[in-house]
Design an enzyme around this catalytic site. Structure first.
Site, PDB file in Angstrom:
ATOM      1  N   GLU A  18      45.418  35.537  33.891  1.00  0.00           N
ATOM      2  CA  GLU A  18      46.042  34.435  34.612  1.00  0.00           C
ATOM      3  C   GLU A  18      44.999  33.393  34.955  1.00  0.00           C
ATOM      4  O   GLU A  18      43.806  33.556  34.692  1.00  0.00           O
ATOM      5  CB  GLU A  18      46.729  34.937  35.895  1.00  0.00           C
ATOM      6  CG  GLU A  18      45.767  35.517  36.925  1.00  0.00           C
ATOM      7  CD  GLU A  18      46.459  35.970  38.205  1.00  0.00           C
ATOM      8  OE1 GLU A  18      47.668  36.252  38.185  1.00  0.00           O
ATOM      9  OE2 GLU A  18      45.769  36.049  39.239  1.00  0.00           O
ATOM     10  N   GLY A  19      45.453  32.298  35.553  1.00  0.00           N
ATOM     11  CA  GLY A  19      44.546  31.294  36.099  1.00  0.00           C
ATOM     12  C   GLY A  19      43.598  30.697  35.077  1.00  0.00           C
ATOM     13  O   GLY A  19      43.974  30.386  33.940  1.00  0.00           O
ATOM     14  N   VAL A  20      42.337  30.543  35.494  1.00  0.00           N
ATOM     15  CA  VAL A  20      41.341  29.874  34.660  1.00  0.00           C
ATOM     16  C   VAL A  20      41.098  30.651  33.371  1.00  0.00           C
ATOM     17  O   VAL A  20      40.939  30.061  32.298  1.00  0.00           O
ATOM     18  CB  VAL A  20      40.030  29.697  35.451  1.00  0.00           C
ATOM     19  CG1 VAL A  20      38.953  29.094  34.552  1.00  0.00           C
ATOM     20  CG2 VAL A  20      40.251  28.797  36.666  1.00  0.00           C
ATOM     21  N   GLY A  21      41.075  31.977  33.444  1.00  0.00           N
ATOM     22  CA  GLY A  21      40.811  32.774  32.257  1.00  0.00           C
ATOM     23  C   GLY A  21      41.870  32.605  31.188  1.00  0.00           C
ATOM     24  O   GLY A  21      41.556  32.411  30.003  1.00  0.00           O
ATOM     25  N   ARG A  40      42.968  43.954  33.413  1.00  0.00           N
ATOM     26  CA  ARG A  40      43.483  45.292  33.737  1.00  0.00           C
ATOM     27  C   ARG A  40      44.903  45.524  33.270  1.00  0.00           C
ATOM     28  O   ARG A  40      45.249  46.610  32.820  1.00  0.00           O
ATOM     29  CB  ARG A  40      43.441  45.511  35.257  1.00  0.00           C
ATOM     30  CG  ARG A  40      42.064  45.736  35.844  1.00  0.00           C
ATOM     31  CD  ARG A  40      42.158  45.897  37.346  1.00  0.00           C
ATOM     32  NE  ARG A  40      42.734  44.714  37.976  1.00  0.00           N
ATOM     33  CZ  ARG A  40      43.671  44.732  38.924  1.00  0.00           C
ATOM     34  NH1 ARG A  40      44.179  45.878  39.324  1.00  0.00           N
ATOM     35  NH2 ARG A  40      44.112  43.606  39.449  1.00  0.00           N
ATOM     36  N   ASP A  66      39.682  47.851  33.089  1.00  0.00           N
ATOM     37  CA  ASP A  66      39.336  47.546  34.473  1.00  0.00           C
ATOM     38  C   ASP A  66      37.842  47.270  34.533  1.00  0.00           C
ATOM     39  O   ASP A  66      37.018  48.191  34.401  1.00  0.00           O
ATOM     40  CB  ASP A  66      39.713  48.723  35.383  1.00  0.00           C
ATOM     41  CG  ASP A  66      39.492  48.407  36.860  1.00  0.00           C
ATOM     42  OD1 ASP A  66      38.820  47.390  37.164  1.00  0.00           O
ATOM     43  OD2 ASP A  66      39.980  49.171  37.709  1.00  0.00           O
ATOM     44  N   TYR A 157      30.654  38.949  47.401  1.00  0.00           N
ATOM     45  CA  TYR A 157      31.136  37.972  46.413  1.00  0.00           C
ATOM     46  C   TYR A 157      30.129  36.846  46.220  1.00  0.00           C
ATOM     47  O   TYR A 157      29.752  36.511  45.086  1.00  0.00           O
ATOM     48  CB  TYR A 157      32.478  37.402  46.862  1.00  0.00           C
ATOM     49  CG  TYR A 157      33.013  36.320  45.954  1.00  0.00           C
ATOM     50  CD1 TYR A 157      33.473  36.625  44.682  1.00  0.00           C
ATOM     51  CD2 TYR A 157      33.060  34.987  46.368  1.00  0.00           C
ATOM     52  CE1 TYR A 157      33.966  35.636  43.836  1.00  0.00           C
ATOM     53  CE2 TYR A 157      33.546  33.991  45.534  1.00  0.00           C
ATOM     54  CZ  TYR A 157      33.996  34.327  44.275  1.00  0.00           C
ATOM     55  OH  TYR A 157      34.473  33.345  43.441  1.00  0.00           O
TER      56      TYR A 157
END
Length: 272
Positions: A18-21, A40, A66, A157
């Protein structure tokens, strides 16, 4: 040289569900390169892959791995052993918690280090030698403004993203004259599903259908990424991120940390 000739025939995108990837994987496919999608969730990966194939006509492969597990890089290597990977993108690793370091078991931080530091390093070490031998290829590592100075609620992070930035810069210093483009992208607040979920749980937006305020769009991020593949080692993405980096760079480290404390409280609604 075309994009496909320089970075093909296959690319691997870690964090592609999803998103940027997912958007980056689609952008690669639009430029004629086949893509391996790693994340995952098999069902979600299959949906993303089917959409990319239908819209672009390239081949896709999904690897449900994962990336927080110790054997993740080995699983990716085994799942791509028959492919020539000319482009590696590591964009997994968002922090879904935004909580104090001591509020979670140490395993939470260890998983973050595994996903954001160990796996990108292992994948680069695995795929880069063949790129060097071919004298062509590319590596993109996604970082974050959280890695520019320490701040609360993102201890592990922020530290992993500092690692990603310096690792990309050092790898660029060794590989850019060998035909391999290395780029570290430092992102600011970006309108991704992960950010929407986080801000919704914290009461900062009314629903996950609402765009977080002051967040860059995924489309903006991807456009800048493709425009700067040869402009490594590091690119700050977006006007706000570039301005923030300039401000932080003008401060002492102590001043930068105190600014991150205030910014974290204002942007994320932290009460810590």
């Amino acid at each position: 040289m075309t994009f496909a000739a320089k970075y093909g025939p296959w690319a691997l995108v870690a964090g592609a569900s999803e998103g940027v990837g997912a958007a980056f994987a689609e952008g690669i496919a639009e430029r004629g390169v086949n893509v391996v999608l790693v994340a995952r969730r098999q069902t979600v990966l299959d949906q993303v892959a089917a959409g990319i194939s239908a819209r672009t006509g390239v081949e896709t492969r999904t690897l449900p791995v994962d990336l927080a597990k110790p054997d993740a890089a080995s699983a990716v290597a085994a799942g791509t052993a028959d492919l020539e990977i000319g482009f590696l993108v590591c964009c997994a690793g968002a922090d879904p918690n935004f909580e104090p370091f001591l509020a979670n078991p140490i395993a939470t931080a260890e998983a973050m280090v595994q996903r954001n530091c160990m796996v990108p390093m292992q994948l680069c070490h695995h795929f880069a030698p063949a790129m060097v031998d071919r004298h062509r290829g590319g590596i993109v590592l996604f970082g974050s403004g959280a890695g520019l100075a320490g701040g609360p609620n993102m201890v592990a992070y922020g530290a992993t993203k500092a690692f990603d930035m310096v690792f990309a810069e050092a790898l660029w210093s060794e590989l850019h004259d060998k035909g391999v483009d290395v780029l570290g992208l430092v992102l600011g607040k970006t309108d991704t599903p992960a950010l929407r979920r986080l801000e919704h749980t914290r009461g900062l937006i009314a629903s996950e259908d609402e765009a977080p305020p002051d967040a860059a769009s995924v489309e903006q991020v991807i456009a800048e990424a493709f425009d700067n593949l040869t402009n490594g080692p590091t690119v700050m993405v977006g006007d706000m991120m570039r301005a923030a980096a300039q401000v932080l760079g003008s401060m002492t480290r102590n001043e930068a940390v105190n600014l991150m404390i205030r910014a974290g409280a204002a942007v994320m609604g932290s009460d810590n």
